[in-house]
Design a protein around this motif. Structure first.
Motif, PDB file in Angstrom:
ATOM      1  N   LYS A 107       1.034  -1.722 -13.104  1.00  0.00           N
ATOM      2  CA  LYS A 107       2.398  -1.976 -12.623  1.00  0.00           C
ATOM      3  C   LYS A 107       2.467  -3.231 -11.764  1.00  0.00           C
ATOM      4  CE  LYS A 107       4.597   2.350 -13.254  1.00  0.00           C
ATOM      5  NZ  LYS A 107       5.924   2.875 -13.039  1.00  0.00           N
ATOM      6  N   GLY A 108       1.323  -3.816 -11.477  1.00  0.00           N
ATOM      7  CA  GLY A 108       1.326  -5.067 -10.708  1.00  0.00           C
ATOM      8  C   GLY A 108       1.325  -4.865  -9.209  1.00  0.00           C
ATOM      9  N   PHE A 109       1.006  -3.639  -8.754  1.00  0.00           N
ATOM     10  CA  PHE A 109       0.932  -3.385  -7.319  1.00  0.00           C
ATOM     11  C   PHE A 109      -0.492  -2.965  -6.986  1.00  0.00           C
ATOM     12  CE2 PHE A 109       5.358  -2.783  -8.478  1.00  0.00           C
ATOM     13  CZ  PHE A 109       6.021  -3.490  -7.495  1.00  0.00           C
ATOM     14  N   GLN A 110      -1.285  -3.939  -6.583  1.00  0.00           N
ATOM     15  CA  GLN A 110      -2.696  -3.663  -6.316  1.00  0.00           C
ATOM     16  C   GLN A 110      -2.836  -2.638  -5.193  1.00  0.00           C
ATOM     17  OE1 GLN A 110      -5.027  -6.944  -4.836  1.00  0.00           O
ATOM     18  NE2 GLN A 110      -6.935  -6.113  -5.647  1.00  0.00           N
ATOM     19  N   THR A 111      -3.919  -1.857  -5.259  1.00  0.00           N
ATOM     20  CA  THR A 111      -4.221  -0.905  -4.192  1.00  0.00           C
ATOM     21  C   THR A 111      -5.124  -1.594  -3.181  1.00  0.00           C
ATOM     22  OG1 THR A 111      -4.109   0.881  -5.806  1.00  0.00           O
ATOM     23  CG2 THR A 111      -5.159   1.382  -3.690  1.00  0.00           C
ATOM     24  N   VAL A 112      -4.693  -1.626  -1.934  1.00  0.00           N
ATOM     25  CA  VAL A 112      -5.513  -2.211  -0.873  1.00  0.00           C
ATOM     26  C   VAL A 112      -5.737  -1.099   0.156  1.00  0.00           C
ATOM     27  CG1 VAL A 112      -5.733  -4.023   0.845  1.00  0.00           C
ATOM     28  CG2 VAL A 112      -4.569  -4.504  -1.292  1.00  0.00           C
ATOM     29  N   TYR A 113      -6.961  -0.567   0.152  1.00  0.00           N
ATOM     30  CA  TYR A 113      -7.274   0.627   0.940  1.00  0.00           C
ATOM     31  C   TYR A 113      -7.006   0.364   2.417  1.00  0.00           C
ATOM     32  CZ  TYR A 113      -9.909   4.986   1.767  1.00  0.00           C
ATOM     33  OH  TYR A 113     -10.285   6.263   2.108  1.00  0.00           O
ATOM     34  N   PHE A 114      -6.124   1.173   3.001  1.00  0.00           N
ATOM     35  CA  PHE A 114      -5.677   1.012   4.388  1.00  0.00           C
ATOM     36  C   PHE A 114      -5.199  -0.407   4.694  1.00  0.00           C
ATOM     37  CE2 PHE A 114      -8.583   4.719   4.714  1.00  0.00           C
ATOM     38  CZ  PHE A 114      -7.600   5.642   5.026  1.00  0.00           C
ATOM     39  N   GLY A 115      -4.752  -1.106   3.665  1.00  0.00           N
ATOM     40  CA  GLY A 115      -4.216  -2.444   3.872  1.00  0.00           C
ATOM     41  C   GLY A 115      -5.267  -3.497   4.141  1.00  0.00           C
ATOM     42  N   VAL A 116      -6.559  -3.132   4.065  1.00  0.00           N
ATOM     43  CA  VAL A 116      -7.600  -4.121   4.355  1.00  0.00           C
ATOM     44  C   VAL A 116      -8.627  -4.289   3.235  1.00  0.00           C
ATOM     45  CG1 VAL A 116      -7.474  -4.062   6.880  1.00  0.00           C
ATOM     46  CG2 VAL A 116      -8.883  -2.391   5.686  1.00  0.00           C
ATOM     47  N   LEU A 117      -8.896  -3.219   2.487  1.00  0.00           N
ATOM     48  CA  LEU A 117      -9.941  -3.308   1.467  1.00  0.00           C
ATOM     49  C   LEU A 117      -9.313  -3.335   0.075  1.00  0.00           C
ATOM     50  CD1 LEU A 117     -13.065  -3.223   0.976  1.00  0.00           C
ATOM     51  CD2 LEU A 117     -12.785  -0.778   0.609  1.00  0.00           C
ATOM     52  N   PRO A 118      -9.247  -4.521  -0.542  1.00  0.00           N
ATOM     53  CA  PRO A 118      -8.618  -4.590  -1.866  1.00  0.00           C
ATOM     54  C   PRO A 118      -9.498  -3.917  -2.904  1.00  0.00           C
ATOM     55  CG  PRO A 118      -9.017  -6.797  -0.936  1.00  0.00           C
ATOM     56  CD  PRO A 118      -9.776  -5.810  -0.096  1.00  0.00           C
ATOM     57  N   ILE A 119      -8.909  -3.029  -3.674  1.00  0.00           N
ATOM     58  CA  ILE A 119      -9.629  -2.374  -4.759  1.00  0.00           C
ATOM     59  C   ILE A 119      -9.292  -3.155  -6.022  1.00  0.00           C
ATOM     60  CG2 ILE A 119      -9.871  -0.214  -6.028  1.00  0.00           C
ATOM     61  CD1 ILE A 119      -9.238   1.196  -3.423  1.00  0.00           C
ATOM     62  N   PRO A 120     -10.323  -3.628  -6.736  1.00  0.00           N
ATOM     63  CA  PRO A 120     -10.041  -4.544  -7.844  1.00  0.00           C
ATOM     64  C   PRO A 120      -9.115  -3.930  -8.892  1.00  0.00           C
ATOM     65  CG  PRO A 120     -12.399  -4.013  -7.692  1.00  0.00           C
ATOM     66  CD  PRO A 120     -11.741  -3.342  -6.550  1.00  0.00           C
ATOM     67  N   ASP A 121      -8.314  -4.775  -9.516  1.00  0.00           N
ATOM     68  CA  ASP A 121      -7.457  -4.344 -10.621  1.00  0.00           C
ATOM     69  C   ASP A 121      -8.268  -4.410 -11.905  1.00  0.00           C
ATOM     70  OD1 ASP A 121      -5.028  -3.878  -9.300  1.00  0.00           O
ATOM     71  OD2 ASP A 121      -4.600  -6.024  -9.212  1.00  0.00           O
ATOM     72  N   LEU A 122      -8.488  -3.259 -12.540  1.00  0.00           N
ATOM     73  CA  LEU A 122      -9.217  -3.276 -13.816  1.00  0.00           C
ATOM     74  C   LEU A 122      -8.294  -3.646 -14.963  1.00  0.00           C
ATOM     75  CD1 LEU A 122     -11.846  -0.475 -14.247  1.00  0.00           C
ATOM     76  CD2 LEU A 122     -12.071  -2.801 -13.430  1.00  0.00           C
ATOM     77  N   LEU A 123      -7.001  -3.406 -14.772  1.00  0.00           N
ATOM     78  CA  LEU A 123      -6.038  -3.692 -15.827  1.00  0.00           C
ATOM     79  C   LEU A 123      -5.131  -4.825 -15.391  1.00  0.00           C
ATOM     80  CD1 LEU A 123      -4.895  -0.093 -16.862  1.00  0.00           C
ATOM     81  CD2 LEU A 123      -6.523  -1.581 -18.022  1.00  0.00           C
ATOM     82  N   ASP A 124      -4.696  -5.627 -16.352  1.00  0.00           N
ATOM     83  CA  ASP A 124      -3.707  -6.655 -16.074  1.00  0.00           C
ATOM     84  C   ASP A 124      -2.327  -6.018 -16.017  1.00  0.00           C
ATOM     85  OD1 ASP A 124      -5.447  -8.741 -15.905  1.00  0.00           O
ATOM     86  OD2 ASP A 124      -5.380  -9.183 -18.054  1.00  0.00           O
ATOM     87  N   LYS A 125      -1.410  -6.745 -15.403  1.00  0.00           N
ATOM     88  CA  LYS A 125      -0.042  -6.253 -15.325  1.00  0.00           C
ATOM     89  C   LYS A 125       0.538  -6.125 -16.733  1.00  0.00           C
ATOM     90  CE  LYS A 125       4.218  -7.561 -12.937  1.00  0.00           C
ATOM     91  NZ  LYS A 125       4.704  -8.408 -11.837  1.00  0.00           N
TER      92      LYS A 125
END
Ligand code: HEM
Lengths: 174, 183
Positions: A107-125
């Motif tokens: 959906k194009g909204f990356q998950t950033v754990y607690f706003g500090v640790l970006p979790i990589p996007d395995l899928l493209d938008k």
């Protein structure tokens, strides 16, 4: 025979977390767009990632510490059903956060754990894949609720009808 | 004879330099933006805009550009987001359907780099902006690339409950790629 303290702690901690996640997931979805909604979505994603980390640790713990055996009075068929149910619960506890994470990426909204640790996007938008994964996330959750209902129902049946120690052996003071 | 050929070659070389790029190709052009939502970068774009362009690489300081972006064509990545930003607290597209950029002074920075001054008007508010851009000539076309940052509060974009920057940040990076054919 009882579970380890760690197993019990993980069981009840995750029970609370997962009920919270289910309630928050359904609640936040219907809200009109607002800063609060975006905030709740982030919290849901952070709590979901936490649940995933906890279940990963729990599985590892489970493999290293055999749980107590089921009562011999239980028919083989029921023992099999109990094991299959638990396997399904573990599977869902892994698949649900994974689908949430992949959905967020698509959906194009990356998950950033607690706003500090970006979790990589395995899928493209990709809108179609995003919508599909949202449906997967929702369906898995509905299945999870059904299996949980069976899980809780079975625990209560053991306690009140069979009067065995299946429920109490998971309680803190046993 | 050799001299004539040389002169001809020079003349064609010169005229190839002196083309003016005016025909913007919408299908090969894009206006995108990036903003931060609770610290997480989120991309969006505008699907529709109109433009007027005059750019002659040999006379960059006389270049002119006007862009008018149809704000209702916004793509925030989520349908409810698109609806929300069209509304009053954000773009208020009923009252202010377009955003407009009008170029002012163009400063060549050497090489393919330029600095385009100009005025950006959104939601009835006008701000001076400086837009760094590069120009890459290709066969019969030229491509302009660049990005600049605006602050949404300068244009009252996101009022009321959205006015604080803790959920949606103030800075918005506008990125563009404009492909134009020569006349
Ligand atoms: C065990 C962990 C999780 C549980 C129990 C859970 C539960 C739920 C539930 C019940 C919903 C509502 C479904 C619907 O009605 O469509 C939901 C929605 C959602 N979940 Fe989860 N979730 C979990 C983990 C995650 C994770 C790890 C992420 C992302 C990193 C995530 C992202 C989302 C998003 C973005 C929605 C909204 C979907 C939409 O707007 O269409 N979830 N979740």
């Amino acid at each position: 025979m009882s579970y380890t303290k760690t197993a019990k702690a993980l069981h009840w901690l995750m029970a609370a977390l997962l009920f919270g996640l289910l309630a928050l997931g359904f609640y936040m979805q219907d809200l009109p767009l607002s800063p609060e909604k975006l905030q709740l979505y982030s919290w849901h994603k952070w709590a979901g990632v936490t649940a995933f980390l906890l279940v990963a640790f729990r599985l590892f713990w489970r493999l290293a510490h055999r749980p107590p055996a089921l009562p011999a009075s239980m028919p083989k068929r029921m023992q099999f059903a109990a094991h299959a149910g638990h396997l399904l619960l573990y599977g869902l506890m892994i698949a649900i956060p994974l689908s949430g994470w992949l959905m967020s990426s698509a959906k194009g909204f990356q998950t950033v754990y607690f706003g500090v640790l970006p979790i990589p996007d395995l899928l493209d938008k990709n809108k179609e894949i995003g919508d599909l994964l949202a449906l997967v996330h929702k369906s898995l959750n509905l299945l999870f609720i059904a299996v949980l209902a069976g899980h809780i129902g079975a625990a209560l049946k053991h306690h009140f009808i069979d009067k065995d120690d299946i429920l109490t052996r998971m309680l803190p003071k046993h | 004879m050799k001299k004539i050929i040389l002169a001809l070659a020079l003349a064609t070389a010169f005229s190839a330099q002196a083309v003016e790029y005016t025909q913007v190709q919408p299908d090969k052009s894009a206006i995108n933006f990036t903003y931060k939502q609770m610290g997480v970068a989120v991309d969006g774009k505008f699907r529709k805009f109109t433009s007027q362009l005059n750019f002659d690489p040999t006379k960059p300081t006389t270049a002119k550009a006007t862009f008018e972006v149809e704000l209702a064509s916004v793509d925030t990545g989520a349908p409810e987001g698109d609806q929300e930003v069209a509304g009053k607290p954000w773009f208020n597209t009923k009252a202010f359907p377009t955003a407009k950029f009008v170029s002012g002074a163009v400063k060549p920075l050497g090489g393919n780099k330029y600095e385009v001054g100009g005025q950006l008007t959104i939601k009835g508010k006008t701000q001076d902006v400086v837009v760094p851009a590069t120009f890459t000539p290709q066969v019969n076309t030229g491509v302009f690339d660049g990005s600049f940052t605006i602050r949404r509060a300068d244009f009252s974009i996101g009022e009321g409950s959205w006015a604080k920057f803790d959920i949606v940040a103030n800075d918005v990076v506008i990125k563009f790629r404009i492909t134009a054919n020569s006349k």
